[in-house]
Motif scaffolding. Structure first.
Motif, PDB file in Angstrom:
ATOM      1  N   MET A  20     -11.728   2.956 -15.650  1.00 49.53           N
ATOM      2  CA  MET A  20     -11.771   1.602 -15.245  1.00 49.53           C
ATOM      3  C   MET A  20     -11.646   1.771 -13.816  1.00 49.53           C
ATOM      4  O   MET A  20     -10.633   2.541 -13.221  1.00 49.53           O
ATOM      5  N   ALA A  21     -12.279   1.433 -12.575  1.00 44.23           N
ATOM      6  CA  ALA A  21     -12.118   1.482 -11.309  1.00 44.23           C
ATOM      7  C   ALA A  21     -11.114   0.272 -10.883  1.00 44.23           C
ATOM      8  O   ALA A  21     -10.973  -0.576 -11.363  1.00 44.23           O
ATOM      9  N   SER A  22     -10.176   0.810 -10.062  1.00 41.34           N
ATOM     10  CA  SER A  22      -9.332   0.038  -9.360  1.00 41.34           C
ATOM     11  C   SER A  22      -9.431  -0.082  -8.011  1.00 41.34           C
ATOM     12  O   SER A  22      -9.724   0.888  -7.139  1.00 41.34           O
ATOM     13  N   TYR A  23      -9.312  -1.186  -7.351  1.00 38.25           N
ATOM     14  CA  TYR A  23      -9.352  -1.334  -5.936  1.00 38.25           C
ATOM     15  C   TYR A  23      -8.201  -1.839  -5.122  1.00 38.25           C
ATOM     16  O   TYR A  23      -7.503  -2.766  -5.591  1.00 38.25           O
ATOM     17  N   GLN A  24      -7.953  -1.651  -3.705  1.00 44.79           N
ATOM     18  CA  GLN A  24      -6.913  -2.212  -3.291  1.00 44.79           C
ATOM     19  C   GLN A  24      -7.245  -3.516  -2.419  1.00 44.79           C
ATOM     20  O   GLN A  24      -8.131  -3.274  -1.655  1.00 44.79           O
ATOM     21  N   VAL A  25      -6.549  -4.643  -2.663  1.00 49.88           N
ATOM     22  CA  VAL A  25      -7.039  -5.852  -2.205  1.00 49.88           C
ATOM     23  C   VAL A  25      -6.225  -5.946  -0.890  1.00 49.88           C
ATOM     24  O   VAL A  25      -4.929  -5.736  -0.663  1.00 49.88           O
ATOM     25  N   ASN A  26      -6.904  -6.271   0.511  1.00 48.03           N
ATOM     26  CA  ASN A  26      -6.497  -6.127   1.578  1.00 48.03           C
ATOM     27  C   ASN A  26      -6.632  -7.273   2.324  1.00 48.03           C
ATOM     28  O   ASN A  26      -6.068  -7.457   3.532  1.00 48.03           O
ATOM     29  N   CYS A  27      -7.165  -8.576   1.883  1.00 45.60           N
ATOM     30  CA  CYS A  27      -7.064  -9.951   2.218  1.00 45.60           C
ATOM     31  C   CYS A  27      -7.600 -10.977   1.257  1.00 45.60           C
ATOM     32  O   CYS A  27      -7.878 -10.570   0.215  1.00 45.60           O
ATOM     33  N   ILE A  28      -7.253 -12.029   1.697  1.00 49.47           N
ATOM     34  CA  ILE A  28      -7.285 -13.312   0.805  1.00 49.47           C
ATOM     35  C   ILE A  28      -7.827 -14.304   1.493  1.00 49.47           C
ATOM     36  O   ILE A  28      -8.113 -14.372   2.857  1.00 49.47           O
ATOM     37  N   ASP A  29      -8.434 -15.412   0.974  1.00 50.11           N
ATOM     38  CA  ASP A  29      -8.814 -16.498   1.514  1.00 50.11           C
ATOM     39  C   ASP A  29      -8.374 -17.757   0.647  1.00 50.11           C
ATOM     40  O   ASP A  29      -8.251 -17.898  -0.316  1.00 50.11           O
ATOM     41  N   LYS A  30      -8.121 -18.790   1.577  1.00 52.96           N
ATOM     42  CA  LYS A  30      -7.489 -20.270   0.952  1.00 52.96           C
ATOM     43  C   LYS A  30      -8.270 -21.291   1.662  1.00 52.96           C
ATOM     44  O   LYS A  30      -8.759 -21.004   2.820  1.00 52.96           O
ATOM     45  N   PRO A  31      -8.233 -22.335   1.032  1.00 52.31           N
ATOM     46  CA  PRO A  31      -8.874 -23.434   1.571  1.00 52.31           C
ATOM     47  C   PRO A  31      -8.251 -23.825   3.060  1.00 52.31           C
ATOM     48  O   PRO A  31      -9.025 -23.967   4.337  1.00 52.31           O
ATOM     49  N   LYS A  32      -6.967 -23.638   3.123  1.00 49.49           N
ATOM     50  CA  LYS A  32      -6.288 -23.771   4.562  1.00 49.49           C
ATOM     51  C   LYS A  32      -5.309 -22.768   4.439  1.00 49.49           C
ATOM     52  O   LYS A  32      -4.335 -22.538   3.908  1.00 49.49           O
ATOM     53  N   ALA A  33      -5.477 -21.904   5.626  1.00 54.23           N
ATOM     54  CA  ALA A  33      -4.857 -20.622   5.877  1.00 54.23           C
ATOM     55  C   ALA A  33      -3.284 -20.936   5.957  1.00 54.23           C
ATOM     56  O   ALA A  33      -2.556 -20.054   5.208  1.00 54.23           O
ATOM     57  N   THR A  37      -8.927 -18.688  -3.104  1.00 52.32           N
ATOM     58  CA  THR A  37      -9.927 -18.601  -3.766  1.00 52.32           C
ATOM     59  C   THR A  37     -10.780 -17.392  -3.789  1.00 52.32           C
ATOM     60  O   THR A  37     -11.788 -17.133  -4.465  1.00 52.32           O
ATOM     61  N   HIS A  38     -10.599 -16.763  -2.788  1.00 54.23           N
ATOM     62  CA  HIS A  38     -11.259 -15.166  -2.793  1.00 54.23           C
ATOM     63  C   HIS A  38     -10.424 -14.023  -2.388  1.00 54.23           C
ATOM     64  O   HIS A  38      -9.242 -14.285  -1.658  1.00 54.23           O
ATOM     65  N   ILE A  39     -10.730 -12.701  -2.631  1.00 51.70           N
ATOM     66  CA  ILE A  39     -10.030 -11.844  -2.544  1.00 51.70           C
ATOM     67  C   ILE A  39     -10.935 -10.750  -1.697  1.00 51.70           C
ATOM     68  O   ILE A  39     -12.040 -10.687  -2.028  1.00 51.70           O
ATOM     69  N   GLY A  40     -10.482  -9.685  -0.893  1.00 48.16           N
ATOM     70  CA  GLY A  40     -11.279  -8.880  -0.355  1.00 48.16           C
ATOM     71  C   GLY A  40     -10.727  -7.376  -0.558  1.00 48.16           C
ATOM     72  O   GLY A  40      -9.513  -7.205  -0.527  1.00 48.16           O
ATOM     73  N   TYR A  41     -11.531  -6.328  -0.559  1.00 49.76           N
ATOM     74  CA  TYR A  41     -11.289  -5.035  -0.771  1.00 49.76           C
ATOM     75  C   TYR A  41     -12.220  -4.172  -0.236  1.00 49.76           C
ATOM     76  O   TYR A  41     -13.532  -4.589   0.013  1.00 49.76           O
ATOM     77  N   TYR A  42     -12.288  -2.851  -0.134  1.00 49.25           N
ATOM     78  CA  TYR A  42     -13.137  -1.952   0.359  1.00 49.25           C
ATOM     79  C   TYR A  42     -13.444  -1.394  -1.056  1.00 49.25           C
ATOM     80  O   TYR A  42     -12.722  -0.445  -1.636  1.00 49.25           O
ATOM     81  N   GLU A  43     -14.901  -1.271  -1.349  1.00 52.27           N
ATOM     82  CA  GLU A  43     -15.251  -0.579  -2.487  1.00 52.27           C
ATOM     83  C   GLU A  43     -15.389   1.018  -2.321  1.00 52.27           C
ATOM     84  O   GLU A  43     -15.101   1.886  -3.167  1.00 52.27           O
ATOM     85  N   SER A  44     -15.838   1.390  -1.079  1.00 50.33           N
ATOM     86  CA  SER A  44     -15.886   2.880  -0.750  1.00 50.33           C
ATOM     87  C   SER A  44     -15.819   3.140   0.708  1.00 50.33           C
ATOM     88  O   SER A  44     -15.945   1.972   1.489  1.00 50.33           O
ATOM     89  N   LEU A  45     -15.584   4.260   1.078  1.00 48.96           N
ATOM     90  CA  LEU A  45     -15.710   4.589   2.562  1.00 48.96           C
ATOM     91  C   LEU A  45     -17.050   4.003   3.442  1.00 48.96           C
ATOM     92  O   LEU A  45     -17.313   3.611   4.483  1.00 48.96           O
ATOM     93  N   ASP A  46     -18.302   4.016   2.563  1.00 53.07           N
ATOM     94  CA  ASP A  46     -19.584   3.851   3.079  1.00 53.07           C
ATOM     95  C   ASP A  46     -19.779   2.388   3.155  1.00 53.07           C
ATOM     96  O   ASP A  46     -20.588   1.834   3.607  1.00 53.07           O
TER      97      ASP A  46
END
Length: 95
Positions: free
Chosen positions: A1-14, A22-31
């Motif tokens: 199973m692949a695992s990814y470091q979450v480095n940002c989030i999104d909410k309706p009001k910051a 509502t959303h999470i962000g991560y880098y899947e690879s260096l490319d």
């Protein structure tokens, strides 16, 4: 199973302290630039055991878990707390 470091989030009001992420962000690879997915998609991937997501803390990796409210409410993500006593996911920068 692949695992990814979450480095940002999104909410309706910051600035909101009670609205769910509502959303999470991560880098899947260096490319590949940052990937942003909905929390619903992240939950589906975690529950299917196809991917895992974590937040980096002082103690290392803290994996996200799916919270299923007993009252039938909406599922959401949570990370375990470290010494700060807060959900580490909520300390990340906004998308």
């Amino acid at each position: 199973m692949a695992s990814y470091q979450v480095n940002c989030i999104d909410k309706p009001k910051a600035s909101s302290t009670h609205e769910q992420i509502t959303h999470i962000g991560y880098y899947e690879s260096l490319d590949r630039p940052r990937v942003v997915i909905s929390v619903a998609e992240a939950i589906a991937r975690i529950e299917a055991n196809s991917q895992a997501f974590y937040v980096s803390t002082e103690r290392g990796k803290t994996y996200l878990t799916v919270v299923k409210p007993e009252d039938g409410g909406k599922k959401h993500l949570k990370s375990l707390t470290d010494r700060a006593g807060i959900d580490n996911l909520l300390t990340l920068e906004e998308v």
